[in-house]
Design a protein around this motif. Sequence first.
Motif, PDB file in Angstrom:
ATOM      1  N   GLU A 180       0.828  -1.198   0.000  1.00  0.00           N
ATOM      2  CA  GLU A 180       0.000   0.000   0.000  1.00  0.00           C
ATOM      3  C   GLU A 180       0.868   1.256   0.000  1.00  0.00           C
ATOM      4  OE1 GLU A 180      -3.155  -0.019   2.875  1.00  0.00           O
ATOM      5  OE2 GLU A 180      -3.729  -2.059   2.374  1.00  0.00           O
ATOM      6  N   ASP A 181       0.387   2.302  -0.666  1.00  0.00           N
ATOM      7  CA  ASP A 181       1.091   3.581  -0.730  1.00  0.00           C
ATOM      8  C   ASP A 181       0.751   4.387   0.514  1.00  0.00           C
ATOM      9  OD1 ASP A 181       2.249   5.999  -1.325  1.00  0.00           O
ATOM     10  OD2 ASP A 181       1.396   6.135  -3.329  1.00  0.00           O
ATOM     11  N   LYS A 182       1.756   4.672   1.350  1.00  0.00           N
ATOM     12  CA  LYS A 182       1.483   5.399   2.597  1.00  0.00           C
ATOM     13  C   LYS A 182       1.194   6.875   2.357  1.00  0.00           C
ATOM     14  CE  LYS A 182       6.363   6.025   3.648  1.00  0.00           C
ATOM     15  NZ  LYS A 182       7.430   5.692   4.551  1.00  0.00           N
ATOM     16  N   ASN A 183       1.445   7.377   1.134  1.00  0.00           N
ATOM     17  CA  ASN A 183       1.200   8.787   0.827  1.00  0.00           C
ATOM     18  C   ASN A 183      -0.174   9.058   0.229  1.00  0.00           C
ATOM     19  OD1 ASN A 183       3.797   9.571   1.672  1.00  0.00           O
ATOM     20  ND2 ASN A 183       4.629   8.863  -0.281  1.00  0.00           N
ATOM     21  N   GLY A 184      -0.968   8.038   0.049  1.00  0.00           N
ATOM     22  CA  GLY A 184      -2.288   8.253  -0.516  1.00  0.00           C
ATOM     23  C   GLY A 184      -2.962   6.945  -0.837  1.00  0.00           C
ATOM     24  N   PRO A 185      -4.148   7.010  -1.412  1.00  0.00           N
ATOM     25  CA  PRO A 185      -4.863   5.778  -1.721  1.00  0.00           C
ATOM     26  C   PRO A 185      -4.174   5.004  -2.848  1.00  0.00           C
ATOM     27  CG  PRO A 185      -6.029   7.668  -2.610  1.00  0.00           C
ATOM     28  CD  PRO A 185      -4.883   8.207  -1.801  1.00  0.00           C
ATOM     29  N   GLY A 186      -4.340   3.715  -2.822  1.00  0.00           N
ATOM     30  CA  GLY A 186      -3.791   2.862  -3.874  1.00  0.00           C
ATOM     31  C   GLY A 186      -2.548   2.113  -3.432  1.00  0.00           C
ATOM     32  N   PHE A 187      -1.875   1.536  -4.410  1.00  0.00           N
ATOM     33  CA  PHE A 187      -0.704   0.699  -4.144  1.00  0.00           C
ATOM     34  C   PHE A 187       0.508   1.267  -4.859  1.00  0.00           C
ATOM     35  CE2 PHE A 187      -4.455  -2.093  -4.134  1.00  0.00           C
ATOM     36  CZ  PHE A 187      -4.417  -2.475  -2.806  1.00  0.00           C
ATOM     37  N   LYS A 188       1.693   1.054  -4.270  1.00  0.00           N
ATOM     38  CA  LYS A 188       2.914   1.534  -4.916  1.00  0.00           C
ATOM     39  C   LYS A 188       3.730   0.405  -5.537  1.00  0.00           C
ATOM     40  CE  LYS A 188       6.223   1.694  -1.118  1.00  0.00           C
ATOM     41  NZ  LYS A 188       7.125   2.573  -0.411  1.00  0.00           N
ATOM     42  N   ALA A 189       3.434  -0.847  -5.183  1.00  0.00           N
ATOM     43  CA  ALA A 189       4.162  -1.977  -5.769  1.00  0.00           C
ATOM     44  C   ALA A 189       3.283  -3.213  -5.741  1.00  0.00           C
ATOM     45  CB  ALA A 189       5.450  -2.231  -4.998  1.00  0.00           C
TER      46      ALA A 189
END
Length: 137
Positions: free
Chosen positions: A81-90
């Motif tokens: 999960e992307d800690k800077n916003g909604p969604g995933f980073k990887a």
Amino acid sequence: MYLCISLLTACQSMSSGLGTIAKIGNGGSLDGAYNLSDIWVTSVNGGSAGFGYGAVNGYPGKSASIGIGVPRHIKGYWAKEDKNGPGFKAYYRISADIDSVLAEKKIRALQNYYQTFESNWGRMQVEVEQSRLRDCN
């Protein structure tokens, strides 16, 4: 992200080998929030257990009742999960054989390790951190 499988205390021994070795499954993470979407471990006797517990953040994470023998294969995918916003980073996925001979040796060693501790509740854990498979024993 590491994908960690740990087999702790065994449940049952049968004359033809080990039967059910884990009745509890844990799925979690070692480095933050993930979505464990669809992760399956299959055993040498044809059984399988799912570890797709959804959103997790920590160790040992979520748990559920399972019933599985010596593991032989893991397949699935998960997302960081992307800690800077909604969604995933990887996004990560795996489809790999597990050395079931080595796994059985480790299970048998753990069965004989504790001289005064008996448990009918073996536990299998799937913990994510990094993108490789790691044995946590």
